[in-house]
Design an enzyme around this catalytic site. Sequence first.
Site, PDB file in Angstrom:
ATOM      1  N   TYR A 133      29.062  -6.875  11.274  1.00  0.00           N
ATOM      2  CA  TYR A 133      30.491  -6.783  10.979  1.00  0.00           C
ATOM      3  C   TYR A 133      31.333  -7.494  12.051  1.00  0.00           C
ATOM      4  O   TYR A 133      32.305  -8.175  11.747  1.00  0.00           O
ATOM      5  CB  TYR A 133      30.933  -5.327  10.846  1.00  0.00           C
ATOM      6  CG  TYR A 133      32.445  -5.194  10.766  1.00  0.00           C
ATOM      7  CD1 TYR A 133      33.153  -5.714   9.693  1.00  0.00           C
ATOM      8  CD2 TYR A 133      33.160  -4.581  11.797  1.00  0.00           C
ATOM      9  CE1 TYR A 133      34.538  -5.628   9.623  1.00  0.00           C
ATOM     10  CE2 TYR A 133      34.543  -4.490  11.741  1.00  0.00           C
ATOM     11  CZ  TYR A 133      35.226  -5.017  10.656  1.00  0.00           C
ATOM     12  OH  TYR A 133      36.590  -4.932  10.610  1.00  0.00           O
ATOM     13  N   ARG A 140      35.725 -14.957  10.485  1.00  0.00           N
ATOM     14  CA  ARG A 140      36.977 -14.879   9.736  1.00  0.00           C
ATOM     15  C   ARG A 140      38.159 -15.276  10.628  1.00  0.00           C
ATOM     16  O   ARG A 140      39.026 -16.066  10.219  1.00  0.00           O
ATOM     17  CB  ARG A 140      37.180 -13.454   9.200  1.00  0.00           C
ATOM     18  CG  ARG A 140      38.541 -13.213   8.585  1.00  0.00           C
ATOM     19  CD  ARG A 140      38.681 -11.837   7.965  1.00  0.00           C
ATOM     20  NE  ARG A 140      38.410 -10.743   8.897  1.00  0.00           N
ATOM     21  CZ  ARG A 140      38.408  -9.454   8.571  1.00  0.00           C
ATOM     22  NH1 ARG A 140      38.650  -9.092   7.320  1.00  0.00           N
ATOM     23  NH2 ARG A 140      38.161  -8.524   9.476  1.00  0.00           N
ATOM     24  N   TYR A 193      43.499  -4.467  17.791  1.00  0.00           N
ATOM     25  CA  TYR A 193      42.474  -3.578  18.354  1.00  0.00           C
ATOM     26  C   TYR A 193      42.029  -4.101  19.711  1.00  0.00           C
ATOM     27  O   TYR A 193      41.899  -5.309  19.914  1.00  0.00           O
ATOM     28  CB  TYR A 193      41.235  -3.539  17.443  1.00  0.00           C
ATOM     29  CG  TYR A 193      41.337  -2.661  16.211  1.00  0.00           C
ATOM     30  CD1 TYR A 193      42.363  -1.749  16.022  1.00  0.00           C
ATOM     31  CD2 TYR A 193      40.342  -2.744  15.226  1.00  0.00           C
ATOM     32  CE1 TYR A 193      42.412  -0.956  14.885  1.00  0.00           C
ATOM     33  CE2 TYR A 193      40.385  -1.954  14.083  1.00  0.00           C
ATOM     34  CZ  TYR A 193      41.424  -1.058  13.916  1.00  0.00           C
ATOM     35  OH  TYR A 193      41.467  -0.289  12.790  1.00  0.00           O
ATOM     36  N   GLU A 319      35.909   5.700   3.263  1.00  0.00           N
ATOM     37  CA  GLU A 319      37.047   4.776   3.285  1.00  0.00           C
ATOM     38  C   GLU A 319      37.620   4.712   1.870  1.00  0.00           C
ATOM     39  O   GLU A 319      36.875   4.832   0.894  1.00  0.00           O
ATOM     40  CB  GLU A 319      36.559   3.393   3.738  1.00  0.00           C
ATOM     41  CG  GLU A 319      37.650   2.360   3.893  1.00  0.00           C
ATOM     42  CD  GLU A 319      37.149   1.086   4.577  1.00  0.00           C
ATOM     43  OE1 GLU A 319      36.567   1.172   5.682  1.00  0.00           O
ATOM     44  OE2 GLU A 319      37.332   0.005   3.994  1.00  0.00           O
TER      45      GLU A 319
HETATM   46  C1  3EB Z   1      39.603   0.125  10.117  1.00  0.00           C
HETATM   47  O1  3EB Z   1      40.659   0.710   9.907  1.00  0.00           O
HETATM   48  C2  3EB Z   1      38.493   0.381   9.147  1.00  0.00           C
HETATM   49  O2  3EB Z   1      37.700  -5.943   8.584  1.00  0.00           O
HETATM   50  O3  3EB Z   1      38.784  -6.450   6.762  1.00  0.00           O
HETATM   51  C3  3EB Z   1      39.234  -1.493   6.890  1.00  0.00           C
HETATM   52  C4  3EB Z   1      39.794  -2.484   6.084  1.00  0.00           C
HETATM   53  C5  3EB Z   1      38.378  -1.838   7.909  1.00  0.00           C
HETATM   54  C6  3EB Z   1      39.487  -3.830   6.311  1.00  0.00           C
HETATM   55  C7  3EB Z   1      38.342  -5.623   7.577  1.00  0.00           C
HETATM   56  C8  3EB Z   1      38.069  -3.198   8.117  1.00  0.00           C
HETATM   57  C9  3EB Z   1      38.637  -4.190   7.328  1.00  0.00           C
HETATM   58  O4  3EB Z   1      39.445  -0.633  11.094  1.00  0.00           O
HETATM   59  C10 3EB Z   1      37.743  -0.823   8.781  1.00  0.00           C
END
Ligand code: 3EB
Length: 326
Positions: A133, A140, A193, A319
């Site tokens: 991931y 990306r 993040y 999720e």
């Molecule tokens: C999060 O909130 C959970 O990498 O496109 C949610 C929606 C999440 C999209 C992405 C990742 C993605 O971080 C993970």
Amino acid sequence: MLLTMDTSPEPPSPAHSLLVAFYFGDKPADGSNPAVIDAGLHPLAGGPRYENWWYRGDVTHRSVGDIRVAECDDHAFVTLQWPDAPGARFREASYEAYRSLLEAIGTTRHRQLVRIWNYFPHINEGSGDAEKYRQFSIGRAEAFDEIGMDQAGIPAGTATGCADNGPFSIVALVSRNAFRAVENPRQVSAYEYPRQYGPKSPKFSRGGTLAGDDHHLYLISGTAAVVGHESAHPYETEPQIGETLENLKHIGGVLSAGAAELPRFELDNECVLRVYLRSVDDYELVRSRLSDELGAAVVAGDNLVFLHADICRRELMVEIDGTRCY
Ligand code: 3EB
């Protein structure tokens, strides 16, 4: 636009054309309908199901190399499905996939990126920054950097695992209309993040609205128990459901606040909702908690599906994402 979940992609009226149908089933979809996308997502109960996006007007289907394009006057769906690639090559595969996808989007009449669904097997394979991931997130981000994507333009998104033998799928919704992205005040924006979650932050917004001439869309990104930037209640499904619903409530609030011309967003049974669960064993628990919190009409209705999928952080168990059309 009319969104329905059903056991088949049968038009609700002769005026409707199928723009896209997300297929959820254990057996491969019949490949003869170009609107149908089988991303290797298996429903936890019943099925097969189709999440149908009906457009009142004509839709054309064509290919740009191996990428499928379904286009109508207001929107286009651009779908890339490649064989899965090993984790060690997933950064490169993701970069190449996004480049190809963005190039195919350039052949449509529509310029506004709205929402992207990403699905690929073994999403948590590998540890630390080598995790598949995280490698995906880097690829990306590199492709987005290259086109000068700015923060305001980051589309809503979902990224989860799929069945072990599933493909690497990227499905993009682009539009003629302006997209207004929103963030959730309860959560650090994913694109901000801190470093601990990987060398490149995940490029998605928490959701957004798309106001059109005769229909409007509310889009909710994959939403989990992330509070601030941390995963709340690691590995514990039940409290994670509570946090996820709290996040959905907040996102719903900012969606409504930012779109005064649209009806207030509600998580009602006209939302098409996907509930992704890491563990099959959590199905009954999650179903009953969602019934309590959202109402039995939403959970037992046709527009919500439970899917078996790994979540992008290994300690996250559940999720939810969805779309509402007005
Ligand atoms: C999060 O909130 C959970 O990498 O496109 C949610 C929606 C999440 C999209 C992405 C990742 C993605 O971080 C993970």
